[in-house]
Design a protein around this motif. Structure first.
Motif, PDB file in Angstrom:
ATOM      1  N   UNK A 271       0.854  -1.180   0.000  1.00 15.00           N
ATOM      2  CA  UNK A 271       0.000   0.000   0.000  1.00 15.00           C
ATOM      3  C   UNK A 271       0.895   1.236   0.000  1.00 15.00           C
ATOM      4  N   UNK A 272       0.443   2.278  -0.682  1.00 11.79           N
ATOM      5  CA  UNK A 272       1.203   3.521  -0.701  1.00 11.79           C
ATOM      6  C   UNK A 272       1.377   4.061   0.707  1.00 11.79           C
ATOM      7  N   UNK A 273       2.581   4.494   1.017  1.00 14.72           N
ATOM      8  CA  UNK A 273       2.801   5.327   2.194  1.00 14.72           C
ATOM      9  C   UNK A 273       2.793   6.769   1.672  1.00 14.72           C
ATOM     10  N   UNK A 274       3.966   7.354   1.442  1.00 20.90           N
ATOM     11  CA  UNK A 274       4.004   8.661   0.822  1.00 20.90           C
ATOM     12  C   UNK A 274       3.478   8.587  -0.604  1.00 20.90           C
ATOM     13  N   UNK A 275       2.654   9.543  -1.012  1.00 19.45           N
ATOM     14  CA  UNK A 275       2.022   9.480  -2.332  1.00 19.45           C
ATOM     15  C   UNK A 275       3.049   9.712  -3.435  1.00 19.45           C
ATOM     16  N   UNK A 276       3.221   8.687  -4.239  1.00 14.90           N
ATOM     17  CA  UNK A 276       4.123   8.730  -5.388  1.00 14.90           C
ATOM     18  C   UNK A 276       3.487   7.907  -6.495  1.00 14.90           C
ATOM     19  N   UNK A 277       2.933   8.554  -7.527  1.00 16.34           N
ATOM     20  CA  UNK A 277       2.260   7.798  -8.596  1.00 16.34           C
ATOM     21  C   UNK A 277       3.159   6.766  -9.259  1.00 16.34           C
ATOM     22  N   UNK A 278       4.466   6.995  -9.248  1.00 19.31           N
ATOM     23  CA  UNK A 278       5.396   6.065  -9.879  1.00 19.31           C
ATOM     24  C   UNK A 278       5.894   4.974  -8.956  1.00 19.31           C
ATOM     25  N   UNK A 279       5.281   4.829  -7.779  1.00 19.35           N
ATOM     26  CA  UNK A 279       5.758   3.857  -6.799  1.00 19.35           C
ATOM     27  C   UNK A 279       5.734   2.435  -7.362  1.00 19.35           C
ATOM     28  N   UNK A 280       6.843   1.712  -7.164  1.00 23.96           N
ATOM     29  CA  UNK A 280       6.980   0.315  -7.578  1.00 23.96           C
ATOM     30  C   UNK A 280       7.145  -0.508  -6.312  1.00 23.96           C
ATOM     31  N   UNK A 281       6.213  -1.401  -6.054  1.00 26.54           N
ATOM     32  CA  UNK A 281       6.287  -2.159  -4.801  1.00 26.54           C
ATOM     33  C   UNK A 281       7.065  -3.460  -4.947  1.00 26.54           C
ATOM     34  N   UNK A 282       7.345  -3.876  -6.179  1.00 31.78           N
ATOM     35  CA  UNK A 282       8.029  -5.144  -6.443  1.00 31.78           C
ATOM     36  C   UNK A 282       9.449  -4.860  -6.901  1.00 31.78           C
ATOM     37  N   UNK A 283      10.440  -5.245  -6.101  1.00 30.85           N
ATOM     38  CA  UNK A 283      11.810  -4.905  -6.490  1.00 30.85           C
ATOM     39  C   UNK A 283      12.302  -5.718  -7.680  1.00 30.85           C
ATOM     40  N   UNK A 284      11.508  -6.699  -8.127  1.00 33.29           N
ATOM     41  CA  UNK A 284      11.851  -7.426  -9.351  1.00 33.29           C
ATOM     42  C   UNK A 284      11.352  -6.714 -10.603  1.00 33.29           C
ATOM     43  N   UNK A 285      10.537  -5.685 -10.437  1.00 35.89           N
ATOM     44  CA  UNK A 285       9.940  -4.963 -11.563  1.00 35.89           C
ATOM     45  C   UNK A 285      10.880  -3.838 -11.984  1.00 35.89           C
ATOM     46  N   UNK A 286      11.910  -4.195 -12.730  1.00 39.12           N
ATOM     47  CA  UNK A 286      12.972  -3.244 -13.063  1.00 39.12           C
ATOM     48  C   UNK A 286      12.487  -2.075 -13.911  1.00 39.12           C
ATOM     49  N   UNK A 287      11.490  -2.289 -14.757  1.00 41.24           N
ATOM     50  CA  UNK A 287      11.036  -1.242 -15.672  1.00 41.24           C
ATOM     51  C   UNK A 287       9.863  -0.441 -15.127  1.00 41.24           C
ATOM     52  N   UNK A 288       9.317  -0.831 -13.999  1.00 38.87           N
ATOM     53  CA  UNK A 288       8.158  -0.132 -13.461  1.00 38.87           C
ATOM     54  C   UNK A 288       6.872  -0.427 -14.208  1.00 38.87           C
ATOM     55  N   UNK A 289       6.828  -1.576 -14.872  1.00 37.77           N
ATOM     56  CA  UNK A 289       5.632  -1.930 -15.639  1.00 37.77           C
ATOM     57  C   UNK A 289       4.385  -1.937 -14.751  1.00 37.77           C
ATOM     58  N   UNK A 290       4.541  -2.388 -13.509  1.00 40.80           N
ATOM     59  CA  UNK A 290       3.392  -2.530 -12.628  1.00 40.80           C
ATOM     60  C   UNK A 290       3.375  -1.476 -11.521  1.00 40.80           C
ATOM     61  N   UNK A 291       3.924  -0.299 -11.812  1.00 43.36           N
ATOM     62  CA  UNK A 291       3.874   0.800 -10.849  1.00 43.36           C
ATOM     63  C   UNK A 291       2.425   1.201 -10.579  1.00 43.36           C
ATOM     64  N   UNK A 292       2.213   1.882  -9.481  1.00 44.69           N
ATOM     65  CA  UNK A 292       0.867   2.276  -9.067  1.00 44.69           C
ATOM     66  C   UNK A 292       0.098   2.965 -10.195  1.00 44.69           C
ATOM     67  N   UNK A 293       0.715   3.954 -10.829  1.00 49.53           N
ATOM     68  CA  UNK A 293      -0.001   4.719 -11.852  1.00 49.53           C
ATOM     69  C   UNK A 293      -0.244   3.927 -13.137  1.00 49.53           C
ATOM     70  N   UNK A 294       0.446   2.804 -13.300  1.00 52.63           N
ATOM     71  CA  UNK A 294       0.299   1.989 -14.499  1.00 52.63           C
ATOM     72  C   UNK A 294      -0.846   0.979 -14.394  1.00 52.63           C
ATOM     73  N   UNK A 295      -1.333   0.743 -13.181  1.00 50.17           N
ATOM     74  CA  UNK A 295      -2.270  -0.362 -12.976  1.00 50.17           C
ATOM     75  C   UNK A 295      -3.538  -0.275 -13.834  1.00 50.17           C
ATOM     76  N   UNK A 296      -4.163   0.889 -13.967  1.00 55.66           N
ATOM     77  CA  UNK A 296      -5.367   0.942 -14.804  1.00 55.66           C
ATOM     78  C   UNK A 296      -5.109   0.513 -16.246  1.00 55.66           C
ATOM     79  N   UNK A 297      -4.015   0.970 -16.833  1.00 55.73           N
ATOM     80  CA  UNK A 297      -3.728   0.609 -18.226  1.00 55.73           C
ATOM     81  C   UNK A 297      -3.281  -0.836 -18.355  1.00 55.73           C
ATOM     82  N   UNK A 298      -2.592  -1.350 -17.356  1.00 56.33           N
ATOM     83  CA  UNK A 298      -2.213  -2.762 -17.398  1.00 56.33           C
ATOM     84  C   UNK A 298      -3.459  -3.643 -17.306  1.00 56.33           C
ATOM     85  N   UNK A 299      -4.450  -3.199 -16.548  1.00 50.65           N
ATOM     86  CA  UNK A 299      -5.715  -3.926 -16.520  1.00 50.65           C
ATOM     87  C   UNK A 299      -6.299  -4.050 -17.909  1.00 50.65           C
ATOM     88  N   UNK A 300      -6.279  -2.955 -18.674  1.00 49.14           N
ATOM     89  CA  UNK A 300      -6.775  -2.979 -20.054  1.00 49.14           C
ATOM     90  C   UNK A 300      -5.915  -3.879 -20.927  1.00 49.14           C
TER      91      UNK A 300
END
Length: 490
Positions: A271-300
């Motif tokens: 869960x977000x602590x400090x608000x950062x739209x680019x937050x990446x919670x998975x340290x294996x996600x090197x490109x930020x594909x699944x960052x917080x702000x990406x989730x809606x488009x990844x759903x599509x």
């Protein structure tokens, strides 16, 4: 133990599909089984009697015993992982052992996660570790408390067995999660049959899904299109709820997407602590594909994967037309979440500007997402501007935003007390922060003390209540929490 657990029906609905969809796979016994956690409120709601024989319950939770001594099944699916078609995957450490029908006549699949290798383990040991099992157990119930569609967690079984993880120098305690859902069917189940060119099996799976999970679509001109349209809407709505509470899934592969729009497979979430739209919670996600702000488009993107798999059943033009509705559906669902969070009775299109400007102010200060919204909910009756201003770096900019917000509230026919109560019922005080889960994990791993798991679960089941006795669970993260890191192997 709950006697009903022992006598659950042996036949599973999924078994009617036949062996192209699963393999019967026995669980692998674990030594010295113990009960790590038992979700008594969920058990009671399912019609399971309270436990009274811990040892026998432990054997069921780890898979040493299965209901009516049946052979569990592991299902096969494929999927796109980090944007790449990964080919055949499947339940590599999860086995469906039974189904149960609750007092409301809802049927639940019962699955053990970590009960041993399956034909789809891909050289893995089929086990789960205690730390990841505790995290998933707690987050399933935290999300349910927040009102977000999710799999549920009934219990955790532990053992003296240890397994290798991360490096060959690291051994961890094994554990098994008992999780439930109306179905654990994923986008990847459809992808698997499509990419194998098993069109007859694909249609069989779609018919099964219609029969048990979308019966209202069966009378439509094209039942498959009607079902797909509902899956799109449910996915959009669930992800809008994720964004509203600051939940980051961390690994939104198409094989981790539920056909019912449930939140499925809690791995490197956060869960977000400090608000950062680019937050990446998975340290294996090197490109930020699944960052917080990406989730809606990844759903599509994942819905496109499902749509591709359904091409033999739905005309391409109809699929694309359905998919074209996703963005509007997501924005409508997210606007509804924001309307509630802001305490408004009606959403105006101009409110997007108000929200966008607020997000920029929060991002500039890395303001804690959950704490801000809860404080704003109380501000509504207290009108203590200083308390809010202290949360934002740009005090002048935020003071100007507050003035605009007051003007907007003046257009809305509610008393401050009514508005505050409504906001407190949708802006949670408690979320599953990483450091809270970590404290429970360390007590379990280092001291065999599982009491914190239950205390935290009970708190997270009521995230909107003040719970003065649990106030410490709402504290901001300590400094050491910034060093915590989670990956797909967690």
């Amino acid at each position: 133990m709950p006697t009903q657990l022992k006598h659950l029906p042996a036949a599973l609905r999924f078994q009617a599909l036949g062996t192209p969809f699963y393999r019967e796979t026995p669980t692998t016994p674990m030594p010295e089984a113990i009960v790590v956690a038992w979700n008594a409120p969920l058990a009671n709601s399912l019609g399971l009697a309270p436990q009274n024989e811990q040892l026998q319950l432990a054997d069921y939770l780890v898979g040493n015993q299965t209901p009516q001594d049946t052979t569990p099944i592991a299902t096969v699916y494929s999927g796109h992982q980090f944007g790449i078609n990964a080919g055949q995957l499947g339940d590599g450490r999860a086995l469906i052992t039974a189904e149960l029908t609750d007092p409301q006549q809802q049927v639940w699949e019962v699955q053990l996660k970590g009960a041993g290798p399956t034909p789809y383990s891909r050289r893995g040991d089929g086990r789960a570790v205690l730390r990841s099992t505790i995290r998933e157990y707690l987050c399933c119930e935290a999300m349910h408390g927040l009102g977000i569609p999710t799999t549920r967690a009934l219990g955790i079984g532990g053992s003296s067995q240890t397994i290798w993880r991360e490096t060959r120098e690291t051994r961890e305690t094994a554990a098994v999660l008992t999780r439930l859902a109306p179905t654990l069917l994923r986008f990847g189940h459809f992808e698997h049959q499509y990419y194998r060119n098993n069109i007859e099996a694909l249609q069989q799976l779609a018919n099964w899904t219609l029969q048990y999970h979308y019966p209202e679509c069966q009378s439509a001109a094209n039942p498959y299109l009607a079902m797909f349209t509902q899956v799109i809407e449910k996915t959009a709505r669930t992800i809008a709820q994720w964004q509203a509470v600051g939940f980051c899934h961390g690994v939104m592969n198409s094989d981790n997407m539920s056909i019912l729009g449930l939140t499925l497979d809690y791995g490197p979430f956060g869960f977000l602590d400090g608000f950062n739209p680019g937050h990446i919670c998975n340290h294996s996600d090197d490109t930020g594909r699944y960052a917080y702000q990406q989730q809606p488009q990844i759903g599509l993107w994942n819905l496109h994967c499902l749509g591709q798999a359904l091409l033999p059943l739905i005309a391409k033009t109809d699929l694309l037309a359905a998919l074209s509705q996703y963005q509007a559906q997501f924005e409508t669902a997210f606007a509804e979440q924001l309307r509630q969070k802001l305490g408004l009775t009606v959403w105006h299109e101009t409110d997007w500007t108000l929200v966008t400007d607020l997000f920029e102010l929060l991002q500039g200060a890395q303001t804690d997402w959950t704490y801000f919204w809860r404080t704003l909910s109380h501000w509504m009756t207290r009108q203590n501007d200083a308390q809010l201003l202290d949360l934002i770096l740009d005090r002048t900019g935020f003071a100007a935003w507050l003035a605009r917000y007051r003007e907007r509230l003046a257009q809305d026919p509610q008393s401050s007390l009514e508005r505050s109560r409504a906001m407190l019922s949708c802006n949670p005080k408690f979320i599953l922060r990483n450091h809270l889960a970590e404290i429970a994990i360390r007590q379990a791993e280092d001291h065999q003390n599982f009491s914190e798991i239950e205390r935290l679960r009970a708190c997270l089941a009521q995230p909107f209540a003040e719970q003065i006795e649990n106030h410490h669970y709402a504290d901001l993260p300590p400094d050491w929490a910034s060093t915590l890191s989670v990956s797909c192997s967690s």
